[in-house]
Design an enzyme around this catalytic site. Structure first.
Site, short mmCIF file in Angstrom:
data_model
loop_
_atom_site.label_atom_id
_atom_site.label_comp_id
_atom_site.label_asym_id
_atom_site.label_seq_id
_atom_site.Cartn_x
_atom_site.Cartn_y
_atom_site.Cartn_z
N GLU A 16 0.85 -1.19 0.00
CA GLU A 16 0.00 0.00 0.00
C GLU A 16 0.89 1.24 0.00
O GLU A 16 1.92 1.29 0.68
CB GLU A 16 -0.92 0.01 1.22
CG GLU A 16 -1.88 1.20 1.25
CD GLU A 16 -2.83 1.19 2.43
OE1 GLU A 16 -3.87 1.86 2.33
OE2 GLU A 16 -2.55 0.52 3.44
N CYS B 82 -6.05 -2.80 2.75
CA CYS B 82 -5.81 -2.52 4.16
C CYS B 82 -7.08 -2.61 5.01
O CYS B 82 -7.50 -3.69 5.38
CB CYS B 82 -5.14 -1.16 4.30
SG CYS B 82 -4.29 -0.94 5.89
N LYS C 56 -10.07 1.91 -2.63
CA LYS C 56 -10.31 1.49 -1.25
C LYS C 56 -11.75 1.80 -0.85
O LYS C 56 -12.21 2.94 -0.91
CB LYS C 56 -9.33 2.20 -0.33
CG LYS C 56 -9.27 1.65 1.09
CD LYS C 56 -8.14 2.33 1.86
CE LYS C 56 -7.84 1.68 3.18
NZ LYS C 56 -6.67 2.30 3.83
#
Length: 283
Positions: free
Chosen positions: A48, A160, A119
């Protein structure tokens, strides 16, 4: 890996970043080339925010368009030059209406952009005595699930904080994914507590491989990543795990294990769908 093969050589690159975007990207490119020569992978994954510091004040400064920006062009070229699939970690993406997204790009062996995942769940937390971070101060949330197919195997993409949401992983499982890849940068508060736990939980819940690729730890950075990139199999067993610093993990993924686990513990067919379900909402 041949079209009919169930074995896929996978390489994870845990990389140390800096404030120099060009240096960060070139480090990734060099490490990909080295990994291809040494391990001959079918798929390479990056961390990331591998091309910039992880912080809300940096996202707009480092943002670029996809696929026309510098980082995308470099990933496209290295994928083509080495005939390899690349899950390109994440970069800040300059999107429509000047919105900024934390976005993972996926590149094929022909240098083509196979998909991009914005995301979905923004990292907004405030842990007393630990860490406060609000991605929503700068970033917009993505709304799309992202699935790629490599040699007939479906792979879901998350980023994440997405890993904390079991419903998202369940939907990937429902669609037939055998692996979920999460470029991720957990920190020194949540990492020791939940990093391995969440990966093994998602793998166990959905009987698939879970792969995370973290930045290397830099104790001098404003945001200190936990490191410990990891591969977890459908039994929730840790197959490979990195340490704190820059590291290369290589493993042969045997997708036949997914079906073996699902047959031996058939929870998918035993779910009480007359009482509950997890379904994707139409937009």
């Amino acid at each position: 890996m041949s079209q009919s093969s169930n074995i896929m050589r996978l390489v994870l690159l845990q990389l140390k970043g800096s404030k120099d975007k060009t240096a960060n990207v070139l480090n990734a490119i060099n490490k990909i080339e080295e990994a291809v020569k040494k391990h001959k992978p079918r798929l390479v994954t990056l961390p990331e925010c591998f091309n910039c510091p992880y912080g809300t004040k940096y996202f707009r400064e480092y943002a670029e368009q996809i696929p026309d920006g510098y980082t995308s062009q470099q990933l496209s070229k290295i994928a083509l030059d080495n005939q390899v699939y690349i899950v390109g970690g994440t970069i800040p993406e300059l999107g429509e209406n000047d919105a900024i997204y934390n976005t993972c790009t996926v590149w094929g062996p022909k240098g083509d952009l196979l998909g991009k995942h914005r995301k979905m769940h923004l990292f907004d937390i405030d842990v007393k005595g630990g860490i406060r971070f609000k991605e929503s101060e700068t970033l917009s949330a993505g709304n799309d699930f992202t699935i790629i197919s490599i040699d007939g195997h479906k792979i879901g993409i998350g980023i994440c904080y997405d890993i904390r949401f079991e419903e998202m992983a369940r939907l990937y499982r429902n669609i037939g994914c055998e692996m979920i890849i999460y470029p991720a940068a957990f920190n020194m508060t949540t990492g020791p507590l939940h990093w391995e736990l969440l990966q093994r939980a998602r793998a166990n819940d959905n009987q698939l491989f879970v792969v995370t690729t973290s930045p290397a730890r830099d104790s001098s950075a404003e945001y200190v990543a936990y490191g410990h990139s990891m591969i977890v199999d459908p039994w929730a067993k840790v197959v490979k795990a990195a340490g704190e610093g820059e590291e290369v993990l290589a493993a042969d993924i045997d997708f036949t294990l997914v079906e073996q686990v699902r047959q031996q513990i058939p929870v998918f067919s035993q779910r009480r769908l007359d009482l509950y379900s997890t379904e994707k909402k139409s937009k």
